[in-house]
Write a protein that holds these residues in place. Structure first.
Motif, PDB file in Angstrom:
ATOM      1  N   ARG A 126      -1.433  16.180  33.704  1.00  0.00           N
ATOM      2  CA  ARG A 126      -0.069  16.591  33.358  1.00  0.00           C
ATOM      3  C   ARG A 126      -0.039  17.340  32.034  1.00  0.00           C
ATOM      4  O   ARG A 126       0.725  18.304  31.873  1.00  0.00           O
ATOM      5  CB  ARG A 126       0.851  15.367  33.297  1.00  0.00           C
ATOM      6  CG  ARG A 126       1.223  14.812  34.668  1.00  0.00           C
ATOM      7  CD  ARG A 126       2.393  13.865  34.571  1.00  0.00           C
ATOM      8  NE  ARG A 126       2.053  12.659  33.839  1.00  0.00           N
ATOM      9  CZ  ARG A 126       1.577  11.558  34.397  1.00  0.00           C
ATOM     10  NH1 ARG A 126       1.386  11.508  35.701  1.00  0.00           N
ATOM     11  NH2 ARG A 126       1.305  10.490  33.669  1.00  0.00           N
ATOM     12  N   ASP A 127      -0.859  16.903  31.082  1.00  0.00           N
ATOM     13  CA  ASP A 127      -0.923  17.599  29.793  1.00  0.00           C
ATOM     14  C   ASP A 127      -1.447  19.023  29.967  1.00  0.00           C
ATOM     15  O   ASP A 127      -0.969  19.961  29.319  1.00  0.00           O
ATOM     16  CB  ASP A 127      -1.821  16.832  28.817  1.00  0.00           C
ATOM     17  CG  ASP A 127      -1.131  15.610  28.241  1.00  0.00           C
ATOM     18  OD1 ASP A 127       0.110  15.504  28.392  1.00  0.00           O
ATOM     19  OD2 ASP A 127      -1.821  14.756  27.653  1.00  0.00           O
TER      20      ASP A 127
ATOM     21  N   PHE B 274      -9.409  21.968  25.517  1.00  0.00           N
ATOM     22  CA  PHE B 274      -9.337  21.596  24.105  1.00  0.00           C
ATOM     23  C   PHE B 274      -7.888  21.534  23.617  1.00  0.00           C
ATOM     24  O   PHE B 274      -7.537  20.655  22.822  1.00  0.00           O
ATOM     25  CB  PHE B 274     -10.145  22.573  23.254  1.00  0.00           C
ATOM     26  CG  PHE B 274     -11.602  22.227  23.160  1.00  0.00           C
ATOM     27  CD1 PHE B 274     -12.058  21.286  22.261  1.00  0.00           C
ATOM     28  CD2 PHE B 274     -12.519  22.832  23.994  1.00  0.00           C
ATOM     29  CE1 PHE B 274     -13.403  20.938  22.176  1.00  0.00           C
ATOM     30  CE2 PHE B 274     -13.871  22.507  23.928  1.00  0.00           C
ATOM     31  CZ  PHE B 274     -14.307  21.566  23.018  1.00  0.00           C
ATOM     32  N   SER B 275      -7.059  22.457  24.071  1.00  0.00           N
ATOM     33  CA  SER B 275      -5.654  22.447  23.658  1.00  0.00           C
ATOM     34  C   SER B 275      -4.954  21.186  24.141  1.00  0.00           C
ATOM     35  O   SER B 275      -4.176  20.568  23.408  1.00  0.00           O
ATOM     36  CB  SER B 275      -4.936  23.688  24.207  1.00  0.00           C
ATOM     37  OG  SER B 275      -5.471  24.867  23.658  1.00  0.00           O
ATOM     38  N   ALA B 276      -5.241  20.792  25.384  1.00  0.00           N
ATOM     39  CA  ALA B 276      -4.644  19.564  25.915  1.00  0.00           C
ATOM     40  C   ALA B 276      -5.154  18.344  25.159  1.00  0.00           C
ATOM     41  O   ALA B 276      -4.410  17.388  24.923  1.00  0.00           O
ATOM     42  CB  ALA B 276      -4.949  19.439  27.408  1.00  0.00           C
ATOM     43  N   ALA B 277      -6.435  18.370  24.771  1.00  0.00           N
ATOM     44  CA  ALA B 277      -7.018  17.231  24.054  1.00  0.00           C
ATOM     45  C   ALA B 277      -6.469  17.101  22.641  1.00  0.00           C
ATOM     46  O   ALA B 277      -6.229  15.995  22.156  1.00  0.00           O
ATOM     47  CB  ALA B 277      -8.536  17.374  24.020  1.00  0.00           C
ATOM     48  N   ILE B 278      -6.245  18.244  21.974  1.00  0.00           N
ATOM     49  CA  ILE B 278      -5.850  18.216  20.563  1.00  0.00           C
ATOM     50  C   ILE B 278      -4.340  18.104  20.391  1.00  0.00           C
ATOM     51  O   ILE B 278      -3.849  17.341  19.553  1.00  0.00           O
ATOM     52  CB  ILE B 278      -6.376  19.474  19.838  1.00  0.00           C
ATOM     53  CG1 ILE B 278      -7.912  19.463  19.824  1.00  0.00           C
ATOM     54  CG2 ILE B 278      -5.840  19.550  18.412  1.00  0.00           C
ATOM     55  CD1 ILE B 278      -8.523  20.738  19.293  1.00  0.00           C
ATOM     56  N   PHE B 279      -3.591  18.862  21.198  1.00  0.00           N
ATOM     57  CA  PHE B 279      -2.151  18.960  20.973  1.00  0.00           C
ATOM     58  C   PHE B 279      -1.315  18.109  21.919  1.00  0.00           C
ATOM     59  O   PHE B 279      -0.085  18.133  21.853  1.00  0.00           O
ATOM     60  CB  PHE B 279      -1.716  20.423  21.092  1.00  0.00           C
ATOM     61  CG  PHE B 279      -2.390  21.332  20.103  1.00  0.00           C
ATOM     62  CD1 PHE B 279      -2.111  21.228  18.749  1.00  0.00           C
ATOM     63  CD2 PHE B 279      -3.322  22.269  20.523  1.00  0.00           C
ATOM     64  CE1 PHE B 279      -2.727  22.063  17.828  1.00  0.00           C
ATOM     65  CE2 PHE B 279      -3.949  23.097  19.620  1.00  0.00           C
ATOM     66  CZ  PHE B 279      -3.654  22.993  18.264  1.00  0.00           C
ATOM     67  N   ARG B 280      -1.950  17.363  22.816  1.00  0.00           N
ATOM     68  CA  ARG B 280      -1.230  16.473  23.709  1.00  0.00           C
ATOM     69  C   ARG B 280      -1.741  15.051  23.493  1.00  0.00           C
ATOM     70  O   ARG B 280      -2.880  14.852  23.063  1.00  0.00           O
ATOM     71  CB  ARG B 280      -1.404  16.903  25.166  1.00  0.00           C
ATOM     72  CG  ARG B 280      -0.839  18.288  25.481  1.00  0.00           C
ATOM     73  CD  ARG B 280       0.683  18.311  25.357  1.00  0.00           C
ATOM     74  NE  ARG B 280       1.261  19.567  25.808  1.00  0.00           N
ATOM     75  CZ  ARG B 280       1.442  20.641  25.052  1.00  0.00           C
ATOM     76  NH1 ARG B 280       1.094  20.601  23.777  1.00  0.00           N
ATOM     77  NH2 ARG B 280       1.989  21.737  25.543  1.00  0.00           N
ATOM     78  N   PRO B 281      -0.924  14.023  23.787  1.00  0.00           N
ATOM     79  CA  PRO B 281      -1.268  12.643  23.377  1.00  0.00           C
ATOM     80  C   PRO B 281      -2.270  11.905  24.248  1.00  0.00           C
ATOM     81  O   PRO B 281      -2.902  10.961  23.782  1.00  0.00           O
ATOM     82  CB  PRO B 281       0.087  11.936  23.421  1.00  0.00           C
ATOM     83  CG  PRO B 281       0.851  12.673  24.478  1.00  0.00           C
ATOM     84  CD  PRO B 281       0.423  14.112  24.367  1.00  0.00           C
ATOM     85  N   SER B 282      -2.424  12.289  25.518  1.00  0.00           N
ATOM     86  CA  SER B 282      -3.170  11.426  26.444  1.00  0.00           C
ATOM     87  C   SER B 282      -4.644  11.278  26.081  1.00  0.00           C
ATOM     88  O   SER B 282      -5.208  10.186  26.191  1.00  0.00           O
ATOM     89  CB  SER B 282      -3.049  11.963  27.874  1.00  0.00           C
ATOM     90  OG  SER B 282      -3.663  13.240  27.997  1.00  0.00           O
ATOM     91  N   PHE B 283      -5.291  12.361  25.642  1.00  0.00           N
ATOM     92  CA  PHE B 283      -6.736  12.315  25.412  1.00  0.00           C
ATOM     93  C   PHE B 283      -7.091  11.345  24.289  1.00  0.00           C
ATOM     94  O   PHE B 283      -7.897  10.428  24.479  1.00  0.00           O
ATOM     95  CB  PHE B 283      -7.265  13.710  25.090  1.00  0.00           C
ATOM     96  CG  PHE B 283      -8.755  13.758  24.882  1.00  0.00           C
ATOM     97  CD1 PHE B 283      -9.619  13.751  25.960  1.00  0.00           C
ATOM     98  CD2 PHE B 283      -9.294  13.795  23.599  1.00  0.00           C
ATOM     99  CE1 PHE B 283     -11.003  13.788  25.769  1.00  0.00           C
ATOM    100  CE2 PHE B 283     -10.656  13.828  23.408  1.00  0.00           C
ATOM    101  CZ  PHE B 283     -11.520  13.828  24.491  1.00  0.00           C
TER     102      PHE B 283
END
Length: 217
Positions: A79-80, A176-185
């Motif tokens: 989803r992220d 990387f954007s999903a990992a850094i700027f989204r909460p789930s990772f």
């Protein structure tokens, strides 16, 4: 120690890992083999057995967290990644790849009821990312925000694979954007980092203790 977290397994693993880290770094010890449980104090004669029980509880918390949250993380991380479907770097790549004029909802330059090509969804299948492009009518609210959208009947509908060298780098940037700027990772991986750090400290302390014993003989 209290920690507000609706995920019980993550909370338990985080608490026990932090307890281990604080105990080891602070060089903690049981005073006269005494351990206080809430309002009572208990004296343990077999410290080694107590240590094994605590480590067993730690292993159980780690196991439960891994089993319960693995599937949930995959769904949340997907989803992220999908939430990045309107980012400029992705839209630019898709326009270059398809030769079409795909627009981002973030541009806010739609006319009320206009139909435009947009990325409906973004998902990974196997080793590749796929963008689902379709023609939609975009509705803009008074605050210049997207208030609704619907597919155009018989409009363009296309599934595009992010392939090639540039597609690979766009895919990596999405991850990387999903990992850094989204909460789930980081929400998923942080308990693992704490638990592995606690294990490392425990092993390091044991090695140092054994080394000092051998050196003193």
């Amino acid at each position: 120690m209290s920690l507000q977290d609706s995920n019980a397994e993550r909370r338990n693993l985080t608490l026990i890992s932090l307890s281990f880290i604080i105990y080891i770094i602070g060089e903690g010890s049981l005073t006269e083999n005494e351990l206080r449980l809430q309002v009572i104090s208990v004296t343990f004669r077999d410290i080694e057995a107590l240590t094994m029980i605590v480590w067993a509880a730690f292993a159980w918390c780690l196991y439960r967290y891994a089993v319960v949250n693995r599937g949930a993380f995959v769904d949340e991380y997907s989803r992220d990644i999908n939430s990045l479907k309107d980012h400029r770097f992705l839209i630019s790549y898709l326009n270059h790849l398809t030769g079409k004029s795909i627009r981002s909802r973030n541009s806010l330059n739609f006319l009320g009821g206009d139909s435009s090509l947009v990325v409906e969804s973004l998902h990974r299948k196997g080793l590749f990312f796929y963008a689902r492009i379709c023609e939609k009518k975009i509705n803009i609210s008074i605050e210049n925000k997207v208030s609704g959208e619907r597919r155009v009947e018989n409009g363009l509908y296309e599934l595009v694979r992010l392939g090639g060298i540039r597609g690979f780098f766009v895919s990596v940037r999405l991850l990387f954007s999903a990992a850094i700027f989204r909460p789930s990772f980081f929400g998923y991986i942080s308990p693992y980092l704490l638990s592995f750090f606690a294990i490392f400290l425990a092993i390091d302390k044991y090695i140092c203790k054994e080394t000092s014993i051998i050196a003193s003989v």
